[in-house]
Scaffold this motif. Sequence first.
Motif, PDB file in Angstrom:
ATOM      1  N   UNK A 300     -33.277  38.668 -54.161  1.00 60.13           N
ATOM      2  CA  UNK A 300     -34.042  39.252 -53.858  1.00 60.13           C
ATOM      3  C   UNK A 300     -34.959  39.143 -54.428  1.00 60.13           C
ATOM      4  N   UNK A 301     -36.083  38.604 -54.803  1.00 65.25           N
ATOM      5  CA  UNK A 301     -37.488  38.724 -54.937  1.00 65.25           C
ATOM      6  C   UNK A 301     -38.368  39.474 -53.572  1.00 65.25           C
ATOM      7  N   UNK A 302     -38.468  40.599 -53.104  1.00 57.61           N
ATOM      8  CA  UNK A 302     -39.699  40.978 -51.879  1.00 57.61           C
ATOM      9  C   UNK A 302     -41.032  40.315 -52.401  1.00 57.61           C
ATOM     10  N   UNK A 303     -41.494  39.712 -53.509  1.00 61.62           N
ATOM     11  CA  UNK A 303     -42.436  38.797 -53.557  1.00 61.62           C
ATOM     12  C   UNK A 303     -42.097  37.842 -52.572  1.00 61.62           C
ATOM     13  N   UNK A 304     -41.352  36.907 -52.649  1.00 64.56           N
ATOM     14  CA  UNK A 304     -40.722  35.440 -52.294  1.00 64.56           C
ATOM     15  C   UNK A 304     -40.658  35.699 -50.614  1.00 64.56           C
ATOM     16  N   UNK A 311     -46.744  32.263 -45.195  1.00 63.29           N
ATOM     17  CA  UNK A 311     -46.907  30.336 -45.018  1.00 63.29           C
ATOM     18  C   UNK A 311     -46.656  30.647 -44.179  1.00 63.29           C
ATOM     19  N   UNK A 312     -46.323  31.102 -42.724  1.00 63.00           N
ATOM     20  CA  UNK A 312     -46.171  30.339 -41.758  1.00 63.00           C
ATOM     21  C   UNK A 312     -44.800  30.358 -41.447  1.00 63.00           C
ATOM     22  N   UNK A 313     -43.915  31.422 -42.263  1.00 64.95           N
ATOM     23  CA  UNK A 313     -42.676  30.779 -41.886  1.00 64.95           C
ATOM     24  C   UNK A 313     -41.731  31.366 -41.309  1.00 64.95           C
ATOM     25  N   UNK A 314     -42.820  33.104 -40.629  1.00 60.82           N
ATOM     26  CA  UNK A 314     -42.302  33.607 -40.070  1.00 60.82           C
ATOM     27  C   UNK A 314     -43.196  33.904 -39.059  1.00 60.82           C
ATOM     28  N   UNK A 315     -42.673  33.875 -37.598  1.00 63.90           N
ATOM     29  CA  UNK A 315     -43.610  33.269 -36.263  1.00 63.90           C
ATOM     30  C   UNK A 315     -42.775  33.879 -35.052  1.00 63.90           C
ATOM     31  N   UNK A 316     -43.961  34.392 -34.254  1.00 58.04           N
ATOM     32  CA  UNK A 316     -43.383  34.266 -32.952  1.00 58.04           C
ATOM     33  C   UNK A 316     -43.892  33.642 -31.697  1.00 58.04           C
ATOM     34  N   UNK A 317     -42.860  33.325 -31.413  1.00 54.46           N
ATOM     35  CA  UNK A 317     -44.343  31.512 -29.990  1.00 54.46           C
ATOM     36  C   UNK A 317     -44.121  32.264 -28.397  1.00 54.46           C
ATOM     37  N   UNK A 318     -44.809  31.372 -27.410  1.00 53.25           N
ATOM     38  CA  UNK A 318     -45.403  31.813 -26.053  1.00 53.25           C
ATOM     39  C   UNK A 318     -45.422  30.708 -25.266  1.00 53.25           C
ATOM     40  N   UNK A 319     -45.024  31.297 -23.803  1.00 48.09           N
ATOM     41  CA  UNK A 319     -45.136  29.482 -23.276  1.00 48.09           C
ATOM     42  C   UNK A 319     -46.961  29.699 -22.720  1.00 48.09           C
ATOM     43  N   UNK A 320     -47.162  28.589 -22.303  1.00 47.35           N
ATOM     44  CA  UNK A 320     -48.822  28.550 -22.598  1.00 47.35           C
ATOM     45  C   UNK A 320     -49.380  29.147 -21.449  1.00 47.35           C
ATOM     46  N   UNK A 321     -50.633  29.936 -21.827  1.00 44.88           N
ATOM     47  CA  UNK A 321     -51.405  30.513 -21.304  1.00 44.88           C
ATOM     48  C   UNK A 321     -50.974  31.871 -20.774  1.00 44.88           C
ATOM     49  N   UNK A 322     -49.512  32.276 -21.984  1.00 47.42           N
ATOM     50  CA  UNK A 322     -49.360  33.920 -21.894  1.00 47.42           C
ATOM     51  C   UNK A 322     -49.096  34.350 -23.045  1.00 47.42           C
ATOM     52  N   UNK A 411     -49.009  27.910 -30.228  1.00 50.53           N
ATOM     53  CA  UNK A 411     -48.832  28.877 -29.588  1.00 50.53           C
ATOM     54  C   UNK A 411     -48.727  30.183 -29.813  1.00 50.53           C
ATOM     55  N   UNK A 412     -48.298  30.673 -30.896  1.00 50.45           N
ATOM     56  CA  UNK A 412     -47.535  31.605 -31.589  1.00 50.45           C
ATOM     57  C   UNK A 412     -49.183  33.368 -32.134  1.00 50.45           C
ATOM     58  N   UNK A 413     -47.750  33.641 -32.482  1.00 45.94           N
ATOM     59  CA  UNK A 413     -48.793  34.988 -33.754  1.00 45.94           C
ATOM     60  C   UNK A 413     -47.713  34.778 -35.265  1.00 45.94           C
ATOM     61  N   UNK A 414     -48.687  34.520 -35.993  1.00 50.48           N
ATOM     62  CA  UNK A 414     -47.723  34.502 -37.248  1.00 50.48           C
ATOM     63  C   UNK A 414     -48.296  35.441 -38.319  1.00 50.48           C
ATOM     64  N   UNK A 415     -48.349  35.694 -39.673  1.00 51.18           N
ATOM     65  CA  UNK A 415     -48.111  37.595 -40.137  1.00 51.18           C
ATOM     66  C   UNK A 415     -48.671  36.999 -41.559  1.00 51.18           C
ATOM     67  N   UNK A 416     -49.267  38.046 -41.676  1.00 57.10           N
ATOM     68  CA  UNK A 416     -49.768  38.245 -43.487  1.00 57.10           C
ATOM     69  C   UNK A 416     -49.337  40.209 -44.058  1.00 57.10           C
ATOM     70  N   UNK A 417     -48.608  39.649 -44.905  1.00 57.92           N
ATOM     71  CA  UNK A 417     -48.443  40.654 -45.554  1.00 57.92           C
ATOM     72  C   UNK A 417     -49.138  41.184 -46.685  1.00 57.92           C
ATOM     73  N   UNK A 418     -49.527  42.673 -46.391  1.00 57.85           N
ATOM     74  CA  UNK A 418     -50.146  42.806 -47.388  1.00 57.85           C
ATOM     75  C   UNK A 418     -49.702  44.404 -48.575  1.00 57.85           C
TER      76      UNK A 418
END
Length: 418
Positions: A300-304, A311-322, A411-418
């Motif tokens: 339950x640790x939000x830090x984990x 570290x990139x385990x959560x991503x959103x992907x895109x088609x070529x040139x989209x 071809x993706x978007x990753x996230x970095x929480x601060x």
Amino acid sequence: MKNLMFALVFAGAVSSVNAQTETKEVKNTDYNKWSIELAGGVNKPQRPMGSGYFTSTPSPYVADLGVRYMFNNKFGLKADFGYNSFEGKSNSANFDTKYYRANLQAVANLGRIMSFETWTNTIGLLGHAGFGLAQLEDQNSALKDRMGNFMAGITGQIKLSNRIALTGDFTTILNAAQDATFDASTTRNARGFSGILFNGTVGLTVYLGSNEKHADWVLDNNSEIDKLKQQIADIETSMLDTDKDGVADYLDQEPNTIGGVMVDTKGKSIDLNNNNVPDELESYLLKTYGSNTDKSAIVNNSTLIKNLINEGYVSTYFDYNKSTPTNVSTEGIDFILTYLRNNPSASVDIIGHADELGRSEYNDKLSTARANSVKDVLVKANVDASRLNVVAAGEDASVAKDSDAARKLVRRVTFRVK
């Protein structure tokens, strides 16, 4: 030849009826119907010829110009104009005559009637026959012999493109009431179809219209074939397994499952304790990072969770040139949205990536557009824009540039929480 002539005349007589009553014709009229035909070649006047007069075999030359309209992919009409030149060869008495004609002909697309499409889509065959008027002129006198004619022929086609076809034609012309011989040396009071002339030409057909294909090359079952192809494509698409969890996308209720995690028959990761962490991943985390006395704190640790995101385990992907996320990859955005709602003091960098194809400057803009696209989704989900920071990472060169499968991963978007 006589049988062919009668068959083509019959086809011409019923062509207009067929255009209205044929129930098996193409129902889709999205094809071109008009064409222009240009051809040139050789001829051979057979009879009547004066004694001691004859031409070469074959004899140059003949020119044809036609305009054709097809009622459907089998029957049509064409108006055409022809010019023949007749001259004596070296050991013939000299003469120089010209033959002009204008005809209206019925056209039958024999290639479609005989289903050429079962073995070729580039070779066609047309039959044509009709009646018209003609005039023979002697260049050395004032003789002008007007006559009627009947003509019939066969035109072979080779489709070079949807706009142009190469043609080769052989035509027989029968002249009615031809009083003068082709060499103009003798006149008579003729009756019936006594004049015979053969033409052989090579030319081009130019198809007119805004549609992709002309009626010459449209199949009766074309729409059914297109529907079957679309159905097959839909089945293939539905059988894709984007997240590689063993459940096809059309059955997958969790289309972006973390790779390697066990799922149920509906493609959902197994989470028996309902803590939003897949049991298999939870077991790994507890074994790797947890202690026997503080397992719940690890899970339950939000830090984990924050570390997993960063570290990139959560991503959103895109088609070529989209720059719009694929339908099956919006789970990553939903995960971040849930995290931000549960942690109202947190902010996040939205990091856009692109593969190496294309210019670096363009890929920088594309990675920014992808990150902004995700930001827009989160803002519309009522996340304050001040908590969202767009970062353009540009090209990701961590995978093989020549691998299409590998390029999909960057071809993706990753996230970095601060």
